[in-house]
Design an enzyme around this catalytic site. Structure first.
Site, PDB file in Angstrom:
ATOM      1  N   CYS A 179      38.075  25.951  -6.101  1.00  0.00           N
ATOM      2  CA  CYS A 179      37.858  27.367  -5.797  1.00  0.00           C
ATOM      3  C   CYS A 179      36.418  27.818  -6.033  1.00  0.00           C
ATOM      4  O   CYS A 179      36.120  28.487  -7.022  1.00  0.00           O
ATOM      5  CB  CYS A 179      38.810  28.262  -6.575  1.00  0.00           C
ATOM      6  SG  CYS A 179      38.913  29.881  -5.787  1.00  0.00           S
ATOM      7  N   CYS A 183      39.658  31.596   0.282  1.00  0.00           N
ATOM      8  CA  CYS A 183      39.174  31.996  -1.025  1.00  0.00           C
ATOM      9  C   CYS A 183      39.218  33.519  -1.112  1.00  0.00           C
ATOM     10  O   CYS A 183      38.367  34.191  -0.522  1.00  0.00           O
ATOM     11  CB  CYS A 183      37.740  31.480  -1.167  1.00  0.00           C
ATOM     12  SG  CYS A 183      37.231  31.332  -2.861  1.00  0.00           S
TER      13      CYS A 183
HETATM   14  P1  FAD Z   1      46.240  20.538  -9.566  1.00  0.00           P
HETATM   15  O1  FAD Z   1      47.113  21.647  -9.118  1.00  0.00           O
HETATM   16  O2  FAD Z   1      45.169  20.842 -10.547  1.00  0.00           O
HETATM   17  O3  FAD Z   1      47.210  19.402 -10.148  1.00  0.00           O
HETATM   18  C1  FAD Z   1      46.782  18.154 -10.597  1.00  0.00           C
HETATM   19  C2  FAD Z   1      47.852  17.585 -11.514  1.00  0.00           C
HETATM   20  O4  FAD Z   1      47.604  16.200 -11.744  1.00  0.00           O
HETATM   21  C3  FAD Z   1      47.854  18.254 -12.879  1.00  0.00           C
HETATM   22  O5  FAD Z   1      49.133  18.762 -13.157  1.00  0.00           O
HETATM   23  C4  FAD Z   1      47.446  17.147 -13.839  1.00  0.00           C
HETATM   24  O6  FAD Z   1      48.101  17.230 -15.093  1.00  0.00           O
HETATM   25  C5  FAD Z   1      47.869  15.900 -13.080  1.00  0.00           C
HETATM   26  N1  FAD Z   1      47.095  14.707 -13.458  1.00  0.00           N
HETATM   27  C6  FAD Z   1      45.770  14.602 -13.674  1.00  0.00           C
HETATM   28  N2  FAD Z   1      45.435  13.348 -13.994  1.00  0.00           N
HETATM   29  C7  FAD Z   1      46.578  12.622 -13.963  1.00  0.00           C
HETATM   30  C8  FAD Z   1      46.889  11.252 -14.206  1.00  0.00           C
HETATM   31  N3  FAD Z   1      45.946  10.368 -14.544  1.00  0.00           N
HETATM   32  N4  FAD Z   1      48.174  10.856 -14.099  1.00  0.00           N
HETATM   33  C9  FAD Z   1      49.145  11.745 -13.749  1.00  0.00           C
HETATM   34  N5  FAD Z   1      48.904  13.050 -13.506  1.00  0.00           N
HETATM   35  C10 FAD Z   1      47.638  13.476 -13.613  1.00  0.00           C
HETATM   36  N6  FAD Z   1      42.972  28.209  -4.956  1.00  0.00           N
HETATM   37  C11 FAD Z   1      43.247  29.104  -3.963  1.00  0.00           C
HETATM   38  O7  FAD Z   1      43.763  28.728  -2.923  1.00  0.00           O
HETATM   39  N7  FAD Z   1      42.975  30.438  -4.095  1.00  0.00           N
HETATM   40  C12 FAD Z   1      42.429  30.928  -5.239  1.00  0.00           C
HETATM   41  O8  FAD Z   1      42.207  32.135  -5.345  1.00  0.00           O
HETATM   42  C13 FAD Z   1      42.125  30.021  -6.317  1.00  0.00           C
HETATM   43  N8  FAD Z   1      41.564  30.448  -7.470  1.00  0.00           N
HETATM   44  C14 FAD Z   1      41.369  29.588  -8.507  1.00  0.00           C
HETATM   45  C15 FAD Z   1      40.844  30.072  -9.695  1.00  0.00           C
HETATM   46  C16 FAD Z   1      40.673  29.240 -10.795  1.00  0.00           C
HETATM   47  C17 FAD Z   1      40.105  29.792 -12.068  1.00  0.00           C
HETATM   48  C18 FAD Z   1      41.053  27.865 -10.692  1.00  0.00           C
HETATM   49  C19 FAD Z   1      40.919  26.952 -11.877  1.00  0.00           C
HETATM   50  C20 FAD Z   1      41.543  27.372  -9.493  1.00  0.00           C
HETATM   51  C21 FAD Z   1      41.702  28.219  -8.385  1.00  0.00           C
HETATM   52  N9  FAD Z   1      42.188  27.741  -7.153  1.00  0.00           N
HETATM   53  C22 FAD Z   1      42.429  28.636  -6.129  1.00  0.00           C
HETATM   54  C23 FAD Z   1      42.259  26.291  -6.890  1.00  0.00           C
HETATM   55  C24 FAD Z   1      43.643  25.682  -6.975  1.00  0.00           C
HETATM   56  O9  FAD Z   1      44.248  25.959  -8.217  1.00  0.00           O
HETATM   57  C25 FAD Z   1      43.522  24.177  -6.773  1.00  0.00           C
HETATM   58  O10 FAD Z   1      42.759  23.904  -5.634  1.00  0.00           O
HETATM   59  C26 FAD Z   1      44.886  23.508  -6.607  1.00  0.00           C
HETATM   60  O11 FAD Z   1      45.673  23.716  -7.754  1.00  0.00           O
HETATM   61  C27 FAD Z   1      44.718  22.020  -6.322  1.00  0.00           C
HETATM   62  O12 FAD Z   1      45.933  21.352  -6.356  1.00  0.00           O
HETATM   63  P2  FAD Z   1      45.987  19.815  -6.800  1.00  0.00           P
HETATM   64  O13 FAD Z   1      47.399  19.407  -6.685  1.00  0.00           O
HETATM   65  O14 FAD Z   1      44.947  19.041  -6.085  1.00  0.00           O
HETATM   66  O15 FAD Z   1      45.528  19.836  -8.328  1.00  0.00           O
END
Ligand code: FAD
Ligand code: UQ1
Length: 414
Positions: free
Chosen positions: A163, A342
């Site tokens: 983000c 965003c």
């Molecule tokens: P995540 O949801 O972060 O999940 C990754 C998972 O993998 C976690 O649960 C972690 O524990 C697990 N993991 C890590 N390493 C390992 C391992 N070695 N083995 C097993 N599991 C593991 N997005 C929007 O669309 N709009 C917004 O307004 C927005 N605002 C945001 C504001 C903030 C402050 C933040 C921090 C993020 C924001 N986002 C927003 C971004 C959004 O949260 C992420 O892009 C999204 O969660 C990505 O999903 P993901 O599954 O890739 O990662």
């Protein structure tokens, strides 16, 4: 039982969504999800927690309650990826083999890469906070409430982030907070970003420059936080264009967006990742270049989109369709356009909804030009998105707003 058909690594936005989508495709227990956390956080709300608009408790649910019960949850982390053997190793030492794998580990927050920062975040009353972690997000609003006068500094690191709008959203919320509390004239507000631009998409960058000018926020480009000296309340910044040039700035409040990378276990598997440590998948199909039975979704993938939950939603159906095609020996037809969104909250009750594609061209859902600060977009972010996330997206039923966009723009041809 250490053998599965589909292995999902990570139970965050991407992993949970994909496991739900494939639930109906496999027998119960044929999908494994490896995820170490007890709580699943809806991270987009962290920005509003920092601004005192939501509570941290509003952002999280027990992991057990969101992971689909058709899948088997292995509460552990992957410590080693062995794609040559179609297996991973978890921290307890077990090896899990798979026929297909979806990598969805997201990004790791590297607070420790900035000397002095971890201590500054763990000691009370330092004025240092960070919306990016559930551990520190409550400090932001605490600091806002106690703030009396001085410099409020907001940072954007020298690494890819999730983000990319979030580091500046909290800056605007803070400015509005100080104004509403009658102390705006006692605060100097500065946004220091490592990027050469305020925002990557020109249309929204133009709108945001107007916001910072109107509200008297100083912006320093190519300015990177390299050290925090919390006892002196001093932050050290580096000019990325003249690396030997360091500047010390005093602060009363310092909001830090930490440097980020993919998790160490993933980074070290050079067979799976590119030079920067991101999973090396085709940007259109989301299939791994070397291992056709491996896909990536979300923040850990090397696709050159902005890393957002909205992107994950748009990618989820592409991964689903294409992975199914691999399973059925069919050609891959799904093509991801790089959609990212965003919601740039610019204060209490105001938001510019940026939406764009791989080419950084606007790709807007609503048939109005979205470069305006709007109450509607703020309400959508605050009240409409969370239930959509918990009830539709995590159950595999939200593929992003593409269909809504087509409907509102009368694109019925597809
Ligand atoms: P995540 O949801 O972060 O999940 C990754 C998972 O993998 C976690 O649960 C972690 O524990 C697990 N993991 C890590 N390493 C390992 C391992 N070695 N083995 C097993 N599991 C593991 N997005 C929007 O669309 N709009 C917004 O307004 C927005 N605002 C945001 C504001 C903030 C402050 C933040 C921090 C993020 C924001 N986002 C927003 C971004 C959004 O949260 C992420 O892009 C999204 O969660 C990505 O999903 P993901 O599954 O890739 O990662
Ligand atoms: C979106 O799909 C999404 O994923 C769930 C978000 O994550 C929090 C968003 O912030 C946004 C804006 C979208 C896009 C949705 C619409 C209706 C424009």
């Amino acid at each position: 039982n250490r053998k599965c058909r589909l292995l999902v690594v990570g139970g965050g936005s991407g992993g949970c969504t994909m496991a739900a989508k494939f639930g109906k495709h496999f027998n119960k227990g044929e999908i494994f999800i490896v995820e170490p956390s007890d709580t699943h956080y809806y991270q987009p709300l962290f920005t509003l927690v920092g601004g005192g608009i939501k509570k941290l408790a509003d952002c999280g649910k027990p992991m057990k309650s969101v992971l689909p019960d058709t899948a088997k949850w292995i509460k552990d982390s992957v410590t080693e990826f062995n794609p040559q053997r179609n297996s991973v190793t978890v921290s307890r030492g077990d090896e899990i083999t798979y026929d297909f794998m979806i990598v969805a580990t997201g990004l790791q927050l590297n607070y420790d890469k900035i000397p002095g920062l971890v201590e500054a975040l763990n000691v009370p009353n330092t004025g240092v906070c960070s919306n990016y972690s559930y551990k520190y997000v409550n400090r932001t609003y605490e600091i806002l409430k106690q703030f009396k006068s001085g410099n409020a500094i907001f940072t954007y690191p020298n690494s890819p982030v999730k983000c990319p709008g979030a580091p500046q959203k909290i800056c605007y919320i803070a400015e509005d907070f100080f104004t509403r509390n009658g102390i705006r004239d006692k605060v100097n507000i500065t946004y220091n970003t490592s990027l050469p631009v305020l925002f990557g998409v020109k249309k929204y960058a133009d709108a945001l420059w107007k916001v910072v000018e109107k509200r008297n926020i100083n912006v320093n480009l190519r300015c990177n936080l390299v050290e925090v000296k919390h006892k002196e309340k001093v932050a050290v910044f580096q000019n990325l264009d003249v690396p030997e040039q360091l500047t010390e700035m005093e602060y009363s409040m310092l909001h830090v967006t930490p440097p980020m990378s993919t998790p160490d276990s993933l980074k070290k598997c050079t067979d799976l990742v590119n030079d920067l440590g991101f999973v090396n998948v085709n940007k259109d199909t989301l299939q791994h270049f070397k291992y056709p039975n491996v896909f990536a979704i979300g923040d850990c993938s090397a696709t050159p989109n902005s890393k957002t939950a909205a992107s994950v939603a748009a990618q989820s159906n592409i991964v689903y369709e294409n992975m199914k095609a691999v399973m059925e020996n069919q050609p891959l037809k799904g093509k991801y356009n790089g959609y990212a969104s965003c919601p740039l909250v610019t204060g209490y009750g105001k938001c510019i909804l940026a939406e764009f594609d791989y080419d950084l061209n606007p790709l807007e859902t609503f048939p109005i030009s979205q470069d305006k600060e709007m109450w509607l977009m703020y309400t959508m972010k605050k009240d409409f998105m969370p239930p959509l996330y918990w009830h539709l997206m995590l159950n595999g039923k939200w593929n992003g707003p593409g269909a809504v966009r087509d409907l509102l723009h009368f694109n019925f041809s597809k």
